[in-house]
Write a protein that holds these residues in place. Structure first.
Motif: not given
Lengths: 180, 331
Positions: A15, A39-45, A49, A53-54, B1, B3-5, B7
């Motif tokens: 990223g 884009v920084e995509a974060t998944r999970g709890e 986590l 990065f895309r 959850m 969340e797409e941010v 960057a």
């Protein structure tokens, strides 16, 4: 039709945004406008986590709704490939292509008013070079090539690795792949 | 959850943080295009039904309004273009897969047709204008020709005006990338709404007696059909895929709930419906109030449709330094 594809390894992308800077430099994209983005995509709890990065841009779709909706032919496929370009001299700035793109990957050039977008650096592809973003990636997570050639690096990666495209359910047949 | 941010920075004008490429100019164009189609249809209807005694305004004077209204709409459409000097490019190619290209070329057929429709009514409806035209070389012959073919013109008007009215909806519904627009109901909805806004114009201009009742009755019927079509649109969204459900959520609890129901459905459909019933029972002022509200509702429908459609999307990223992200952390 020759199908060019970009394959991006989300496991090695950090990223850094070099692809974004390289694109701006190569294509003289004016300040405040972007043809690509990360884009920084974060998944999970928490604490489990997962971050991905895309590096994203126009998907140069096989069935590009921006091309089918363009009333003047300004949005078109380049030389019997899937590379979607905008001919500024034909563009009226009606913005139908922007509304038609499910990836919101187009932008309006100011002050002229024509629509602009990622071109897969077709001027470099013509010379046998990779797009600027691919060439400049410091982690070599980005790859570019001809999907019709079974020996191309993109084909090999797609054969060997699990991958995805963004929102295939749109039916647009995107050609930017993400290794996962 | 998930969340797409973003960057890296991305703030492309009119695209980020949410699509805002089309505003009042397009809404006005869709509104006036629909109204012009409605005017042409009512004028043609009066001619084909040989109702010159019962509907004198529609028969002889209404047609002139269509080119005026459509030209106003074309002006706002032109204002919307970002690269105005290239407007001629619409007519250097025909793109069969693009509804906008179809619309541009249909206008080439519609304009001459609405002009000859107007000319066929000029002597009966606008004597002064007819006199002026007759002073020009060939003017009298042109008027003679149009009058002689009045019924043929009216027959041609029907399919083309219906096409124009439907086109104003198809223009939006063709975008599969915008779930709120992507319904076949939009074409008929905009046609009926356009006819409704056209039906109330004579009430505001000059219709009296049987013609007034005809347009009040027509508008009442059109409002009922429009309410039905709005219901069908909601059903089609409610039975759609996830993106359609999210789009429906914008007007059922989301950010456009109040504008949709309190600015459009209530004053643009339900109140005029009640007022038209009152007008048919002899309360003339109710008919006038209904007319004003129907025109307001017709515009608000387009305005909200244009805006909500752009907000409904497949792609949604949070900006990296969006203060709302901090709020999410505390939830």
């Amino acid at each position: 039709m020759t199908t060019y594809a970009m394959v991006i390894d989300t496991r090695t992308c950090i990223g850094c945004g070099d692809c974004v800077v390289a694109c701006k430099n190569e294509n003289k994209v004016p300040a405040g406008l972007n043809r690509d983005w990360v884009v920084e995509a974060t998944r999970g709890e928490y604490p489990n986590l997962e971050t991905e990065f895309r590096s994203e841009r126009c998907n140069h779709c096989g069935h590009a709704t921006c091309v089918t909706n363009c009333p003047t032919g300004a949005s078109h496929y380049w030389k019997d490939t899937n590379i979607v370009l905008v001919a500024a001299e034909k563009c009226t700035g009606c913005k139908a292509c922007i509304a038609a793109c499910p990836y919101d990957a187009r932008l309006l050039m100011h002050p002229e008013g024509y629509v602009d977008k990622c071109t897969f650096c077709h001027h470099r592809v013509e010379q046998g070079l990779d797009p600027a973003c691919v060439s400049s990636c410091p982690t070599h997570c980005m790859h570019f090539g001809n999907l019709d050639n079974p020996d191309s690096v993109v084909n090999r990666l797609l054969r060997e690795r699990r991958h995805k495209v963004l929102m295939p359910e749109t039916g647009n047949q995107p050609n930017v792949y993400y290794l996962i | 959850m998930i969340e797409e941010v973003l960057a890296t920075a991305r703030y492309n004008a009119k695209i980020d943080p949410q699509l805002g490429i089309w505003t009042w100019e397009i809404a006005f164009y869709l509104f006036l295009g629909g109204m012009a189609a409605g005017i042409m249809l009512f004028s043609a209807w009066a001619v084909l039904g040989r109702r010159q005694d019962e509907l004198p305004f529609a028969h002889n004077r209404f047609a002139l309004w269509a080119p005026i209204v459509l030209s106003l709409g074309m002006t706002t459409l032109f204002l919307d273009l970002e690269y105005k000097i290239h407007v001629y490019r619409f007519y250097t190619s025909f793109q069969p897969t693009s509804p906008m290209s179809w619309g541009a070329w249909v206008l080439v057929l519609i304009y001459p047709l609405m002009i000859v429709q107007t000319l066929s009514t000029l002597r009966a409806g606008y004597t002064m204008l007819a006199d002026l035209l007759e002073k020009l070389p060939g003017g009298a012959a042109l008027l003679d020709l149009c009058e002689a073919n009045r019924r043929l013109i009216a027959w041609l008007v029907i399919p083309l005006a219906v096409g124009l009215g439907i086109y104003t909806g198809v223009l939006l519904s063709a975008f599969s990338a915008r779930p709120f627009w992507n319904s076949g109901i939009l074409g008929p909805l905009f046609l009926v709404s356009g006819m409704s806004t056209a039906a109330v114009l004579p009430l505001l201009i000059s219709a009296r007696g049987p013609e007034q009742r005809f347009f009040e009755r027509s508008d009442l019927g059109l409002i009922l059909i429009e309410i039905t079509l709005i219901g069908l649109l909601l059903i089609s969204l409610a039975t759609g895929a996830e993106q359609h459900l999210q789009a429906l959520g914008l007007i059922t609890g989301g950010q456009y709930t109040v504008p949709f129901w309190l600015w459009f459905v209530m004053p643009g459909l339900l109140i005029p419906l009640v007022l038209e019933i009152a007008a048919l029972r002899g309360i003339r002022v109710a008919g006038l109030a209904a007319a004003v509200l129907v025109i307001f509702g017709g515009f608000i429908l387009r305005y909200l449709m244009v805006e909500i459609g752009q907000v409904s999307t497949w792609t949604e990223y949070a900006l990296q330094f969006d203060p709302q992200l901090l709020e999410r952390l505390t939830q």
